[in-house]
Each structure stands twice: as structure tokens, then as C-alpha cells.
Enzyme design. Structure first.
Site, PDB file in Angstrom:
ATOM      1  N   SER A 128       0.832  -1.210   0.000  1.00 53.91           N
ATOM      2  CA  SER A 128       0.000   0.000   0.000  1.00 53.91           C
ATOM      3  C   SER A 128       0.862   1.253   0.000  1.00 53.91           C
ATOM      4  CB  SER A 128      -0.897   0.009   1.251  1.00 53.91           C
ATOM      5  OG  SER A 128      -1.473   1.283   1.450  1.00 53.91           O
ATOM      6  N   ALA A 129       0.365   2.306  -0.599  1.00 56.41           N
ATOM      7  CA  ALA A 129       1.056   3.599  -0.580  1.00 56.41           C
ATOM      8  C   ALA A 129       1.152   4.147   0.839  1.00 56.41           C
ATOM      9  CB  ALA A 129       0.305   4.592  -1.455  1.00 56.41           C
ATOM     10  N   THR A 130       0.440   3.527   1.752  1.00 53.21           N
ATOM     11  CA  THR A 130       0.509   3.966   3.144  1.00 53.21           C
ATOM     12  C   THR A 130       1.911   3.768   3.718  1.00 53.21           C
ATOM     13  OG1 THR A 130      -0.834   3.958   5.161  1.00 53.21           O
ATOM     14  CG2 THR A 130      -0.125   1.829   4.299  1.00 53.21           C
ATOM     15  N   TYR A 152      -1.821  -0.446  10.807  1.00 50.72           N
ATOM     16  CA  TYR A 152      -2.091  -1.020   9.485  1.00 50.72           C
ATOM     17  C   TYR A 152      -0.890  -0.773   8.560  1.00 50.72           C
ATOM     18  CZ  TYR A 152      -3.478  -1.161   4.632  1.00 50.72           C
ATOM     19  OH  TYR A 152      -3.487  -1.409   3.288  1.00 50.72           O
ATOM     20  N   LYS A 156       2.060  -3.434   6.851  1.00 54.02           N
ATOM     21  CA  LYS A 156       2.446  -3.559   5.438  1.00 54.02           C
ATOM     22  C   LYS A 156       3.947  -3.358   5.291  1.00 54.02           C
ATOM     23  CE  LYS A 156      -1.570  -4.261   3.471  1.00 54.02           C
ATOM     24  NZ  LYS A 156      -1.893  -5.537   2.790  1.00 54.02           N
ATOM     25  N   ARG A 234      -5.537  12.792  -3.670  1.00 54.94           N
ATOM     26  CA  ARG A 234      -5.136  11.390  -3.707  1.00 54.94           C
ATOM     27  C   ARG A 234      -5.113  10.877  -5.138  1.00 54.94           C
ATOM     28  NH1 ARG A 234      -4.517  12.955   0.691  1.00 54.94           N
ATOM     29  NH2 ARG A 234      -4.982  11.953   2.721  1.00 54.94           N
ATOM     30  N   GLY A 297      -4.471  12.377  11.338  1.00 51.02           N
ATOM     31  CA  GLY A 297      -3.629  11.419  10.625  1.00 51.02           C
ATOM     32  C   GLY A 297      -3.646  11.589   9.126  1.00 51.02           C
TER      33      GLY A 297
HETATM   34  C1  WQD Z   1      -9.280  10.180   0.807  1.00 49.68           C
HETATM   35  C2  WQD Z   1      -9.488  11.682   0.994  1.00 49.68           C
HETATM   36  C3  WQD Z   1      -9.824  12.352   3.274  1.00 49.68           C
HETATM   37  C4  WQD Z   1     -13.740  10.388   3.743  1.00 49.68           C
HETATM   38  C5  WQD Z   1      -6.900   5.115   2.939  1.00 49.68           C
HETATM   39  C6  WQD Z   1      -5.938   4.307   3.723  1.00 49.68           C
HETATM   40  C7  WQD Z   1      -4.895   3.739   2.799  1.00 49.68           C
HETATM   41  C8  WQD Z   1      -5.545   2.987   1.663  1.00 49.68           C
HETATM   42  C9  WQD Z   1      -6.563   3.843   0.942  1.00 49.68           C
HETATM   43  C10 WQD Z   1      -5.426   0.628   2.147  1.00 49.68           C
HETATM   44  C11 WQD Z   1      -8.747  12.236   2.201  1.00 49.68           C
HETATM   45  C12 WQD Z   1     -11.064  12.636   2.437  1.00 49.68           C
HETATM   46  C13 WQD Z   1     -12.520  10.838   3.260  1.00 49.68           C
HETATM   47  C14 WQD Z   1     -14.780  11.331   4.024  1.00 49.68           C
HETATM   48  C15 WQD Z   1     -13.341  13.098   3.288  1.00 49.68           C
HETATM   49  N1  WQD Z   1      -6.135   1.792   2.128  1.00 49.68           N
HETATM   50  N2  WQD Z   1     -12.335  12.164   3.032  1.00 49.68           N
HETATM   51  N3  WQD Z   1     -14.534  12.652   3.790  1.00 49.68           N
HETATM   52  O1  WQD Z   1      -7.045   8.153   3.708  1.00 49.68           O
HETATM   53  O2  WQD Z   1      -6.091   8.434   1.351  1.00 49.68           O
HETATM   54  O3  WQD Z   1      -6.224   6.182   2.337  1.00 49.68           O
HETATM   55  O4  WQD Z   1      -7.493   4.314   1.930  1.00 49.68           O
HETATM   56  O5  WQD Z   1      -4.315   0.461   1.724  1.00 49.68           O
HETATM   57  O6  WQD Z   1      -4.092   2.875   3.553  1.00 49.68           O
HETATM   58  O7  WQD Z   1      -5.313   5.175   4.635  1.00 49.68           O
HETATM   59  O8  WQD Z   1      -8.315   7.354   1.659  1.00 49.68           O
HETATM   60  O9  WQD Z   1     -10.682   7.525   1.014  1.00 49.68           O
HETATM   61  O10 WQD Z   1     -10.092   7.552   3.498  1.00 49.68           O
HETATM   62  O11 WQD Z   1      -9.570   9.543   2.055  1.00 49.68           O
HETATM   63  O12 WQD Z   1     -13.151  14.314   3.090  1.00 49.68           O
HETATM   64  O13 WQD Z   1     -15.904  10.978   4.491  1.00 49.68           O
HETATM   65  O14 WQD Z   1     -10.866  11.941   1.235  1.00 49.68           O
HETATM   66  O15 WQD Z   1      -9.558  13.412   4.190  1.00 49.68           O
HETATM   67  O16 WQD Z   1      -8.275  13.528   1.868  1.00 49.68           O
HETATM   68  P1  WQD Z   1      -6.890   7.646   2.319  1.00 49.68           P
HETATM   69  P2  WQD Z   1      -9.742   7.939   2.089  1.00 49.68           P
END
Ligand code: WQD
Length: 343
Positions: A128-130, A152, A156, A234, A297
Site C-alpha cells: 500500500s502507498a501507506t 495497518y 504492510k 489522492r 492522521g
Molecule cells: C481520501 C481523501 C480524506 C472520507 C486510505 C488508507 C490507505 C488505503 C486507501 C489501504 C482524504 C477525504 C474521506 C470522508 C473526506 N487503504 N475524506 N470525507 O485516507 O487516502 O487512504 O485508503 O491500503 O491505507 O489510509 O483514503 O478515502 O479515506 O480519504 O473528506 O468521508 O478523502 O480526508 O483527503 P486515504 P480515504
């Protein structure tokens, strides 16, 4: 395809796993899929067969069970493993870290032990890019610094290090560490898609539930990030492109020596507001949303430099944001468990 290679897909009933099994079957491989249904439904199995027009072997089991892992390799001539099985919710991982380390790290150790015992040293791993943490620069290259800010992401990162150590310890390991950016969308048939239990953590499934009227509005987490419109950026990737990336990695494994990280992303970042605008364009009407506070976070910017995937795997993402939104809508309007929950 005569005498097709047999591929073990752990987590084969999951969101990305199920889409990948369809592509493997359509490419002529024999597939053994394993899942414990912790985050997937049994109905997915028949839908995979319908889409692929072929059967495959399904085993209900758990990577935390070493006996189950050994039996898989005893019972099937597995040439390569594509390993998806694991837990993936960042917030949940901070609440139950041991559960995440048991499922993700111990589960992978069990799998690697069983592979080694059976002489199978070909692995495509769902990373994951995480693992890039809060990147110092974007677009992110595979040699960018690695860090983790939650259990998490740390799981990874640990698994990647385990794979690197294992590949250094003995010759013959061919491991593609695929670092996904943000997988979204669904199969265009409407038969497979992301079906999170409870309130979605991620943007796209939540946005889809608002767009289909299942939730009143979307909360945009923060408007003061150092990005063009102040909201998080993203690299969203269509799940079918991601599945095809695994097929490309499988075919490239004979040319891979050791454990090699490869970004799977489009190389293009979109902000939260741009995602809302894209969904509104597909819907043809506005979607209710409002600004809220930043989510703890979260980082501002995260998108890939996808060049290595192109040069090493001959893969590039092909599906655009409109396809991600429209395929996601097709899925949620006819299938998500939320419909049944609300029915
Ligand atoms: C994307 C953007 C939020 C929900 C996560 C995991 C990562 C990977 C992918 C597994 C951010 C914003 C979100 C909402 C919002 N999973 N947002 N309102 O955090 O980039 O990555 O999923 O590998 O490990 O961390 O994805 O979709 O949660 O958020 O404004 O109700 O949408 O702040 O900018 P994220 P996300």
C-alpha cells in the site's frame, strides 16, 4: 490454455481479490481462492464464475491457520500466490493493533512458511502507498522514504521487510510488492464492488452512498491543506485497472529477482472537491456536502510516479474518473448490502 498455471489468491472474495480472480480466469489461469469472509460475502463466489464464464476452486479458510496453509499446497499444484488476505482499516488498526498484526503479519508468515515448504517462491503481495507515510515529495517514487503512522501501515511495512529479508536469504524468490494508491470503482457489470460493513471510512464508498441517497451528506475533512483547493489530494485508481496490474505483475515475475516494490497508481491526483464534482457530473445533479474538521492522521498530498509499473510490467491505468464514478454508481444502486439493510 492447456495445463494452465495454478494461482492461489488469498482474500479472493474481497474487493480487489474478486476483481483479480475474474481477470485471472479470463486469462486462462486455474485459480484456488481462499477467504474467511471476514470482509466479503459468499455470494461473490458465484458472481465471479458468472463474469468469468468458468469455475474455480474456492476454499473457506484463514491465513492465521498454518494447517490450512499447508493443506492448500498439499492439495493443489500452486505455482504463484497473489496475497490479498488481511485487514485494511487505518482507524480500526489503532484500536486493535494485535488483531491487525495477527491477521496481516502472522498470516503472511504462515503463508510464506507454507510456500517455502512446497518450493513455491513466486509471490505478488498487496502492499500500500501507506508505507510512504507523509511523503516528502510528490509524485512518489518507489525509492521515496518509507514510514508508518499506524498499525495497518506498519504491518504492510513489516511484511515488505520480511519479503526483502527472505529473498536475500535464499535464491529463487520472485516477489512483486505492489503499492496500491486509492482503489475505487467497481466492475462495470454491477456484479462486483466495494461493500464496506457499517459506515464507510473511505471517501468513494461514502460519496457513493450519499449520491445514491443512502446517507444525507458528505463531510469534507478539512479545507486548509496546502493543496490547490485546500482539500486532500489522492491518486484514485479504478479497481479493474488494479486487477489488471496484478495480472501484469504475475506475467512479469519470471523477470523479477528478489523483492521489488512497484507503485500501482495513475500518477494523477484529484482533490476531494474534484471527486465530488466528478460524481455530480455523472449524476447530473448536485450532491449534498459540507466542510468539517481535518481527520486526524490525514496527509495533504499523495499520488504516484507510475513509471516503474510501465517499464517493468508494461502496465498503465486506463480508466478515468468518470468510469470510476459511473461504475461505482452502477454497483451501489443495485448491489451494496446497504440496500438490503435499508430494504
Ligand atoms: C481520501 C481523501 C480524506 C472520507 C486510505 C488508507 C490507505 C488505503 C486507501 C489501504 C482524504 C477525504 C474521506 C470522508 C473526506 N487503504 N475524506 N470525507 O485516507 O487516502 O487512504 O485508503 O491500503 O491505507 O489510509 O483514503 O478515502 O479515506 O480519504 O473528506 O468521508 O478523502 O480526508 O483527503 P486515504 P480515504
Amino acid at each position: 490454455m492447456s495445463n494452465p498455471d495454478t494461482i492461489l489468491v488469498t482474500g479472493g472474495a474481497g474487493f480487489i481479490g474478486s476483481h483479480t480472480v475474474v481477470e485471472l480466469l479470463q486469462a486462462g489461469y486455474a485459480v484456488v481462492a481462499l477467504d474467511n469472509f471476514a470482509n466479503a460475502k459468499p455470494s461473490v463466489i458465484s458472481r465471479i464464475c458468472t463474469l468469468a464464464g468458468r469455475d474455480f476452486t474456492f476454499v473457506e479458510g484463514d491465513v492465521r491457520d498454518p494447517g490450512c496453509m499447508a493443506a492448500l499446497f498439499r492439495d493443489h499444484p500452486i505455482q504463484t500466490v497473489i496475497h490479498f488476505a488481511g485487514l485494511k482499516a487505518v482507524g480500526e488498526s489503532t484500536r486493535v493493533p494485535l488483531t491487525y498484526y495477527q491477521n496481516n503479519v502472522t498470516g503472511t508468515l504462515n503463508l510464506l512458511e507454507a510456500m517455502r515448504g512446497a518450493g513455491c517462491r513466486n509471490l505478488v503481495f498487496s502492499s500500500s502507498a501507506t508505507v510512504y507515510g507523509d511523503p516528502a515529495e510528490v509524485p512518489i517514487r518507489e525509492d521515496s522514504p518509507l514510514s508508518a503512522t499506524n498499525p495497518y501501515g506498519r504491518s504492510k511495512l513489516m511484511i515488505e521487510e520480511i519479503c526483502r529479508d527472505l529473498a536475500k536469504s535464499e535464491p529463487g524468490w520472485r516477489i512483486a510488492l505492489l503499492r496500491y494508491f486509492n482503489p475505487v470503482g467497481a466492475h462495470p457489470s454491477g456484479l462486483l464492488g466495494e461493500d464496506p460493513q457499517g459506515v464507510p471510512n473511505n471517501l468513494m464508498p461514502y460519496l457513493l452512498q450519499v449520491a445514491s441517497g443512502h446517507r444525507p451528506h458528505l463531510e469534507v475533512f478539512g479545507q486548509d491543506y496546502p493543496t490547490p483547493d485546500g482539500t486532500g489530494v489522492r491518486d484514485y485508481l479504478h479497481v479493474v485497472d488494479l486487477a489488471l496490474g496484478h495480472l501484469a505483475a504475475l506475467k512479469a515475475l519470471p523477470r523479477i529477482e528478489g523483492a521489488i516494490p512497484i507503485n500501482l497508481g495513475t500518477g494523477r491526483g484529484y482533490s476531494v472537491l474534484e471527486m465530488i464534482q466528478a460524481m455530480e457530473k455523472v449524476m447530473g445533479h448536485p450532491i449534498p456536502w459540507q466542510f468539517g474538521p481535518r481527520r486526524p492522521g490525514d496527509i495533504a498530498l499523495c499520488y504516484a510516479n507510475p513509471d516503474r509499473a510501465h517499464t517493468m510490467l508494461g502496465w498503465r491505468a486506463e480508466r478515468d474518473l468518470m468510469a470510476m464514478c459511473s461504475d461505482g454508481l452502477t454497483w451501489i444502486k443495485s448491489n451494496s448490502s446497504l440496500n438490503s439493510a435499508l430494504a
